[in-house]
Structure formats: C-alpha cells, structure tokens
Design an enzyme around this catalytic site. Structure first.
Site, PDB file in Angstrom:
ATOM      1  CB  CYS A 383      16.223  55.743  85.281  1.00 50.17           C
ATOM      2  SG  CYS A 383      17.723  54.972  84.650  1.00 50.17           S
ATOM      3  CG  HIS A 432      19.212  59.025  86.295  1.00 42.02           C
ATOM      4  ND1 HIS A 432      18.428  57.980  86.695  1.00 42.02           N
ATOM      5  CD2 HIS A 432      18.518  60.167  86.614  1.00 42.02           C
ATOM      6  CE1 HIS A 432      17.318  58.448  87.238  1.00 42.02           C
ATOM      7  NE2 HIS A 432      17.356  59.779  87.194  1.00 42.02           N
ATOM      8  CD  GLU A 444      14.983  61.656  89.545  1.00 41.45           C
ATOM      9  OE1 GLU A 444      15.962  61.422  88.835  1.00 41.45           O
ATOM     10  OE2 GLU A 444      15.043  62.239  90.641  1.00 41.45           O
TER      11      GLU A 444
END
Length: 471
Positions: A383, A432, A444
């Site tokens: 990420c 994240h 993402e």
C-alpha cells in the site's frame, strides 16, 4: 545493493514510449460513427412543403369528417343503449307479473282449502246435534233422556231439566259458532274468488308483458344489428380518413425528419472527431508528463537505498542527490499526474514491501502472511509503496511506511477529502493507506493475494484525517 547504475538517454526514451503506450491503451476509443442517413436536398424539402400546402384544405376536411363520424357514433350508441334498457324494463315487468300470478294462485288454493274444512266442521256439528235430539225425544228407553227426566223426585226432575237446557244451550252455541265460522269461510271463499280473478288478470297481464318483452327484444336486436352495421361502416370511414390524414402529415414531416436525422448524425460525427482529437492531445500531453515524472522519480531514486536492501551489510552507501523541483502546473494538473501514475498500475500484483519511485519491485519476507503467499518472490506493490510511486512523478518523495506518510503534508477532515488525498487506517495510519479518487472511490494495493484495484472507500476503522500533499 553495491554501486549505483545511472539512467542514460536510452532508458528515458524507453520510459517515454512505455508511458505513451499506457496512456493510449487506457484512453477510451470513441465508437465508430454509423453510416450517414439520407440527406434530402433543399429542393426536395421545398417540393414536399408545396405538396403539403396544397393539401391543407383536404386535410382539414378529413379532420372534420372524422369529428362528424365520431359524433354520429356517439348518437348511435345512445339509441342502442336506450333500446337495450327498454328490453330490461320489459323483462322486469314480466317477472313482476309472474310473481303476482303465483301469489294469487297460492291465495286461491289456501282459501278454498279453508272453506272446505269449515263446511266439513259445520256438517259434523249439525249431524251430532241431530243425533242428540233424536235420541232425547224420539227413542225413549232405559237410558233415554225421557226416562232420565221422568225418574226420581221433582227436585231431581227440575235439576235434570236444567241440565238438559244447559246441554241444549251448549249445543246450540256450538252450532252457532260453527255457523259463524261457516259464514267467515264463505266470506273467505268470496275473497278467494276475487283473488282468483286478480290472479287470472295478473297471469294475463304477465303473458302480455312477456309478449311485449319478446317483441321489444326482437325490435332492439334488429335495431342493434342495423346500428352496429352502420357504426362499423362509419368506423371504417373514420379509419380511412385518419389514414389519409396521417399520410398528409407524414408528407409534411417526412423529408424534414430525414434532414433532422442527418443533422444529428453530422453533429455526432463532429463531436466524435473533436473527442478523438482531444483524446490524442491528452494522450500526448500525459505521455510527455509521465515521461518527465519517470525522470523525476529516477532522480529521486538515484542514491537512495532500496526498501528491499535494508539488510545489505556491504557497507556501501549511496550519496543523496539533490531533490528535483516540482514540475510546472496547477495543483489540479499535478493531482491528475499522481492519479494517472497510480491508475497505470491497476492489476499489478500485491507484494509486501514492494514498490518504489520507479515502479513495482520484489517483495520482502515478513515471517508471516506475506511469506505464506510468497510475496518475497513476487514483483509488485504494497500500500505505501504504491503511494511512493504515485507521488514520485510530481517530485514528492515519500517514506515507504504508511505511518510516516500520515505525518506528512496537510491534514484535513476525512469528510472533506478531495481527489488526490491519501486515506489512512489504523492508529496514526499504521495499518493501511490508499489514494482517494473522488465520488466515494479509492485506489489501493490491498493485501497479499490481491492486486492493485479501485474500490469504494471503507469507513470502518478509517482515520479521521486525510493527508493532502498538493494544494
């Protein structure tokens, strides 16, 4: 990794070609314009208009004919409806007469039965009384009334005489009652006869009503058939008139409709040409911008230690080059560069620890889930690595850790997020990070076993602040 490999003109040129190919692949291709429809000339349209003008009077007459036919049909419907209701009335009257006849017949039967019963009772009472008198006075014997009256003392005789008088009076009273009942039954018989006459009259009336109803039905059916035929003829005339009217209207609008269709097609063709030209120009601009972004990312990467080389104990360290300046352009244009770079990686494999300013890299060991999926053998992004690559194209260098990325830029309430902002999850953004695209969507690199994707923003566990690096 020991030493640094410098990127020469060939690598930059290759990056330009790759970027241009990427932009062209993701640029929507306009649908092919269909073949042009017929385009009537001005003379054709003028001639058709002249024909319509000459036929306006005829069309007006047809409209009046249709209206007149419709009015006649309404009148016929009213007549037919009235006749049908007359039939219904006759049938109701017939049923009423039959009911009256049935009632009268029942009354006759009842009164006759009562009269017969009354006469029988009177006759029986008279017979009994006659037998009593005959026994008392005309047939003396040991048990006769004469002997009964003559026997015993005078007092007994008087008492017996009184009893005989009472018995006679009782018999006479009963006989009078029977006679009174007989008179009443006679009166009832007279009423019954009158009821019978009424019944006969009602029956005759019912029969007359029945005949009248049948005649009315026949007459109504004949009228309905005649008027239905007339209605059908009028409807046919109306339909023919309507067809002629429609043909005249079609003559007015036919060629004009073809001209309008052609003009619509021509506008679509011009719009498609403009869209194709704009798409080509945009592709060229984005290809050049992405090439420049790759060069800036390469400059950022020169001398940096790779995220995957933290365990290298070669003792070789690279010098840190000067940070390139941010490219020219408005904030909105820079944000689009970031989004374009990130979107170009759609479908790339997730690899934990993977990704830098140049693109996807081999993942690293995590001793857990990522190793189970073999991320250390895959080329891809995690990420934060995807964010490093996206923003490197506009001269922004990010650390390869979402928690540190959360500390950069300007924090804004997540409810006020805008396109190009970074969204975070977990305490201080430690779990994240994703790039917000607008309209509730985000880009993402999700987790091991997945690929870079666009998805709806997940609000569960999201940090209350978004990070804005370009403003």
């Amino acid at each position: 990794m020991a030493g640094t490999v410098r990127r020469g003109p060939f690598k930059v040129a290759l990056g330009l070609l790759v970027c241009a190919a990427t932009v062209l692949l993701v640029t929507p291709v306009a649908e092919a314009v269909p073949p042009p429809p017929p385009n009537p000339s001005d003379n054709d349209i003028a001639a058709a208009g002249a024909q319509v003008t000459s036929g306006i009077g005829q069309v007006s007459a047809l409209i009046n004919d249709v209206a007149a036919v419709g009015q006649q049909i309404q009148q016929l419907d009213s007549v037919v409806a009235a006749k049908r209701e007359a039939v219904n009335k006759a049938l109701v009257d017939l049923q009423t007469a039959r009911d009256q006849a049935d009632t009268a017949a029942a009354a006759v039967t009842g009164t006759q039965r009562a009269l017969v019963a009354s006469a029988t009772a009177v006759d029986l009472a008279r017979t009994n009384f006659d037998k009593f008198a005959e026994q008392a006075y005309m047939s003396p014997g040991s048990d006769s009334m004469v002997n009964y009256l003559s026997g015993g003392s005078p007092a007994q005789s008087l008492e017996r005489a009184q009893m005989l008088s009472v018995a006679s009076t009782s018999q006479d009273s009963a006989l009078n009652g029977m006679r009174h009942a007989q008179i009443e039954r006679a009166n009832a018989d007279s009423a019954a006869r009158q009821a019978k006459q009424v019944a006969d009259t009602a029956a005759a009336t019912a029969q007359t009503k029945k005949s009248e109803a049948e005649t009315a039905v026949s007459a109504a059916e004949a009228a309905v058939n005649e008027q239905t035929a007339q209605r059908n003829a009028l409807v046919t005339q109306r339909d023919v008139a309507q067809q002629r009217l429609d043909a005249a209207r079609q003559q007015v609008a036919g060629l004009q409709g073809e001209r309008a269709a052609y003009e619509d097609w021509d506008r679509q063709r011009r719009a498609e040409e403009l869209a194709a030209a704009a798409a080509a120009a945009t592709a060229a601009v984005r290809a050049a911008s992405d090439a420049a972004a790759r060069e800036r990312a390469a400059q950022l990467g020169d001398g940096d230690t790779s995220h995957t080389e933290l365990g290298d104990d070669s003792g070789t360290h690279k010098s840190m080059p000067s940070k390139p300046s941010r490219p020219d352009g408005t904030p909105a244009e820079l944000i689009e560069m970031v989004v374009d770079r990130a979107m170009s990686q759609l479908g790339v494999t997730y690899a934990w620890g993977g990704g830098n300013g140049d693109g996807p890299t081999k993942g690293i060991h995590d001793g857990g889930v990522a190793d189970k999926y073999g991320d250390y053998k895959k080329i891809g992004f995690d990420c934060s690595g995807l964010m490093v690559y996206a923003f490197a194209g506009v001269g922004i260098s990010l650390p390869h850790y979402s928690g540190y990325q959360y500390q950069m830029g300007t924090k804004v309430p997540v409810a006020q997020r805008e396109r190009g902002d970074m969204l975070f999850w977990g305490r201080n953004g430690s779990e994240h990070v994703a790039l917000y695209l607008g309209n509730g969507k985000m880009l993402e690199a999700p987790e091991s076993g997945e690929v870079v994707r666009v998805t709806a923003v997940r609000t569960s566990g999201i940090m209350p602040k978004a990070v804005r690096l370009i403003s």
